[in-house]
Design an enzyme around this catalytic site. Sequence first.
Site, PDB file in Angstrom:
ATOM      1  N   GLU A 186       0.746  -1.271   0.043  1.00  0.00           N
ATOM      2  CA  GLU A 186       0.026   0.029  -0.164  1.00  0.00           C
ATOM      3  C   GLU A 186       0.893   1.224  -0.111  1.00  0.00           C
ATOM      4  O   GLU A 186       0.619   2.134  -0.869  1.00  0.00           O
ATOM      5  CB  GLU A 186      -1.016   0.080   1.112  1.00  0.00           C
ATOM      6  CG  GLU A 186      -1.771   1.356   1.257  1.00  0.00           C
ATOM      7  CD  GLU A 186      -2.923   1.220   2.391  1.00  0.00           C
ATOM      8  OE1 GLU A 186      -3.101   0.005   2.828  1.00  0.00           O
ATOM      9  OE2 GLU A 186      -3.391   2.341   2.832  1.00  0.00           O
ATOM     10  N   ARG A 208      -7.284   3.239  13.196  1.00  0.00           N
ATOM     11  CA  ARG A 208      -8.104   2.177  13.060  1.00  0.00           C
ATOM     12  C   ARG A 208      -8.330   1.487  14.205  1.00  0.00           C
ATOM     13  O   ARG A 208      -9.115   0.752  14.645  1.00  0.00           O
ATOM     14  CB  ARG A 208      -7.893   1.476  11.767  1.00  0.00           C
ATOM     15  CG  ARG A 208      -8.911   0.471  11.236  1.00  0.00           C
ATOM     16  CD  ARG A 208      -8.887  -0.027  10.019  1.00  0.00           C
ATOM     17  NE  ARG A 208      -9.605   0.337   8.847  1.00  0.00           N
ATOM     18  CZ  ARG A 208     -10.553   0.292   8.232  1.00  0.00           C
ATOM     19  NH1 ARG A 208     -11.498  -0.367   9.086  1.00  0.00           N
ATOM     20  NH2 ARG A 208     -11.033   0.998   7.506  1.00  0.00           N
ATOM     21  N   GLU A 211     -10.640  -7.834   4.359  1.00  0.00           N
ATOM     22  CA  GLU A 211      -9.988  -7.850   5.734  1.00  0.00           C
ATOM     23  C   GLU A 211     -10.560  -8.554   6.758  1.00  0.00           C
ATOM     24  O   GLU A 211     -10.194  -9.302   7.535  1.00  0.00           O
ATOM     25  CB  GLU A 211      -9.528  -6.448   6.132  1.00  0.00           C
ATOM     26  CG  GLU A 211      -8.597  -5.792   5.204  1.00  0.00           C
ATOM     27  CD  GLU A 211      -8.359  -4.318   5.449  1.00  0.00           C
ATOM     28  OE1 GLU A 211      -9.285  -3.502   5.286  1.00  0.00           O
ATOM     29  OE2 GLU A 211      -7.398  -3.903   6.109  1.00  0.00           O
TER      30      GLU A 211
HETATM   31  N1  LUZ Z   1      -5.650   2.051   4.126  1.00  0.00           N
HETATM   32  C1  LUZ Z   1      -5.801   3.268   4.528  1.00  0.00           C
HETATM   33  C2  LUZ Z   1      -6.100   1.046   4.866  1.00  0.00           C
HETATM   34  O1  LUZ Z   1      -5.152   4.280   4.027  1.00  0.00           O
HETATM   35  N2  LUZ Z   1      -6.908   3.811   5.266  1.00  0.00           N
HETATM   36  C3  LUZ Z   1      -7.439   2.593   5.949  1.00  0.00           C
HETATM   37  O2  LUZ Z   1      -8.598   3.164   6.945  1.00  0.00           O
HETATM   38  C4  LUZ Z   1      -7.363   1.453   5.685  1.00  0.00           C
HETATM   39  N3  LUZ Z   1      -8.073   0.577   6.174  1.00  0.00           N
HETATM   40  C5  LUZ Z   1      -7.919  -0.653   6.197  1.00  0.00           C
HETATM   41  C6  LUZ Z   1      -6.649  -1.040   5.165  1.00  0.00           C
HETATM   42  N4  LUZ Z   1      -6.066  -0.180   4.566  1.00  0.00           N
HETATM   43 MO1  MOS Z   2      -4.742  -2.669   3.182  1.00  0.00          MO
HETATM   44  S1  MOS Z   2      -4.058  -3.454   5.127  1.00  0.00           S
HETATM   45  O1  MOS Z   2      -3.704  -2.266   1.958  1.00  0.00           O
HETATM   46  O2  MOS Z   2      -6.356  -3.004   2.906  1.00  0.00           O
END
Ligand code: LUZ
Ligand code: MOS
Length: 749
Positions: free
Chosen positions: A225, A303, A706
């Site tokens: 990510e 989160r 998830e």
């Molecule tokens: N990525 C993000 C995530 O930038 N914001 C989120 O709230 C999130 N939640 C789950 C996985 N990736």
């Molecule tokens: Mo994510 S933890 O890249 O949804």
Amino acid sequence: MNTDVTKHVQGESLFVNDFPIVEGTLFAKVVTSTIAHGKITKVDLDKAQSLPGVIKIITAKDIPGENQVGGIIQDESLLAENEVHFIGEPIVLIIAETQSICFKASKKIKIEYEELEVIVDPREAFEKNSLIMPPKTFESGNVDKAWQSCKYVVEGKVETGGQEHLYLETQGAVSFPAEGNGIKIISSTQSLSAVQRTISKILNLPMNKIEVDVLRLGGAFGGKEDQATHWAVLSALGVYLTKKPVKLILSRHEDLDFTGKRHPYSSDFKIGLTKDLRILAYEVTYFQNAGAVADLSPAILERTLFHATNAYFVPNVKATAISCKTNLPPFTAFRGFGGPQGKFVFESAIHKTAVNLGIDASQIQKMNLITENEHFYYGQKAEDSKAVVSWKTAQNKYKMQKLFDEVSEFNKNNKLYKKGIAVMPICFGISFTNTMLNQASALVHVYNDGSIGVSTAAVEMGQGVNEKIKLAVANTFSVNIEKIKIESTNTTRIANASATAASSGADLNGNAAIKASRSIKQRLLKFAADELNKNDIEKFSIVNEIILYDNQPTNLTWKGLIQKAYLNRINLSAHEFYATPEIYFDRTKNKGRPFAYHVYGTSITCATVDCVRGIYEFDYVKIVHDFGKSIDEKIDIGQVEGGLVQGIGWMTLEELKYSKNGKLLSNSLSTYKIPDIYSVPKNIDIEFLEDSENRFGPLKSKAIGEPPLMYGIGSFFAIMNAVKSFNPKSKIEYSAPITPEKVLLGLYN
Ligand code: LUZ
Ligand code: MOS
């Protein structure tokens, strides 16, 4: 079924390393810090530079733009210049004719340091005020007052370890020079726009000179990510400075050593219950080990706060999260994004209370599940709550009481083997918690032979998002799915995209693709009405590639209609934008409606522990999951099974070990154990929760990525219950992973 399955099995799927190499392609390798914290005193490149085949050796001073890759906080350089903060931090980039020359050159580079103090423990970082940002607190009600009304108050400490993503495809990118100083990058990233934006900053080029293309990833799980960006940027920097294609692929060892993992957390809790087991108050402090720079830690921390009370209603809550800066590679997104860590603490609090009271945790769990009229402590009403119904479905369908009875019966009759059973309700909020990110767009072309090409921002990484988007488009046009092709993800077709993350890839991009398809369909139906001299367009529809009027077939087929429309200059392409409605979050009050909806479910896990050896296996995991109206049941079941096993790995086996000076010790698959066929439960039952649909999801589906990982949390408590059944006085701690070593110690101390 996942569009890629056949290609994967036949070895046809292309990953970054498989694209045919263009003549003249150069190879890149990074030289990284060997100490966890220190000042760079000397970098000697001479010997490497003079090696035949070495084209260029790049350091921070060669960067034409800003040496900055930090996403949320600008605190991370691409190449370290004066100081290093973790082992594996890139300092030098070697560009050479072959990979083996890169390797030889890397051995000839000498870097000297003046070592500084190393911190690896988050609580130590907190004491020394080494923080990524100020602590953050979410609150509701008044915990300080509530304790007085509690009959039972229990406190404790909880640890969860990190987790290596172990995507099959390691991080990497290959970049090509394009006309007019442009660069095209093929990257293994979940976030093309992040790559594009960061390259633009590093190279001081406008974003329109940078094209990022992604065909598919060999897994990511959050690991790509944010942290795919670095490697893509480095390869683009190589192109910028050599004007040749540059390929940079991490070896498995490099990937394990350099890249971030799930955040380890250390937490303190205090929970209070009434005499009839209603949870009245919960106070918690999370010490998040962020590693050396922010990366996504602030968002992950948040989160954790959102999921502090899992699937339960708690009227008085005070949750504080502290992002602690240590000298480890920056920890990053991993399936669940801080949610699992938060839930594990709450489940541990319930479990410890139950143990103290001599009851099963499920007695407390079922009393406190959140209902439709209650609010999560951050202000969102649980209007779509399926917590109770999924629990009750599990109770009835799987005969929960009988399962508990079987375990007690077994334990009565066996000395050296003990079974443990645990129920795990889950609740996961769907949407990026940063509201702004909940946007997507799609570009749909209907070609004049009736075939369809779809571009969205979704990145296919094995999760099946391409198949879901195909199904959504096929359903909208009512054409055969074979007519649809999902194109590669590309920044020139889809701009300003959010990462494919937060379980929302299919929701956001699927909805955008449906909108774009509807625009074209509307034009087609209007054209059909004109062709047939009718003016009631609403009576026209398409069913299985036949155009109907008033539910009766006309003489127009899909293919015929498209050809006629083309000849009549009807626009057969559309670009549409989707932004999740109704969501907001007020960060001054920490209240709002951050999530479009929640995903719920309940699992029952049974483990058998060998009380001589400390090893264990899982007899079964029985799940009731809220899929909404599943778009593709096979894909969704695959996601539940995969998530569950990944969660079991995190909770039971996968143990990251670092030395005091910040070196990853568990840096290979011989020292870092991931789930294998023996770790998989012998039976996995998955029941679809009935009568669930979701007004926010494409075709009324719910996000799947998830949430199921968190069913794995049940495995920890199942094992712990078996240990306690063998040794009721066991001092086994709430410290995950609960490895066979910890189990063995727990059985006998
Ligand atoms: N990525 C993000 C995530 O930038 N914001 C989120 O709230 C999130 N939640 C789950 C996985 N990736
Ligand atoms: Mo994510 S933890 O890249 O949804």
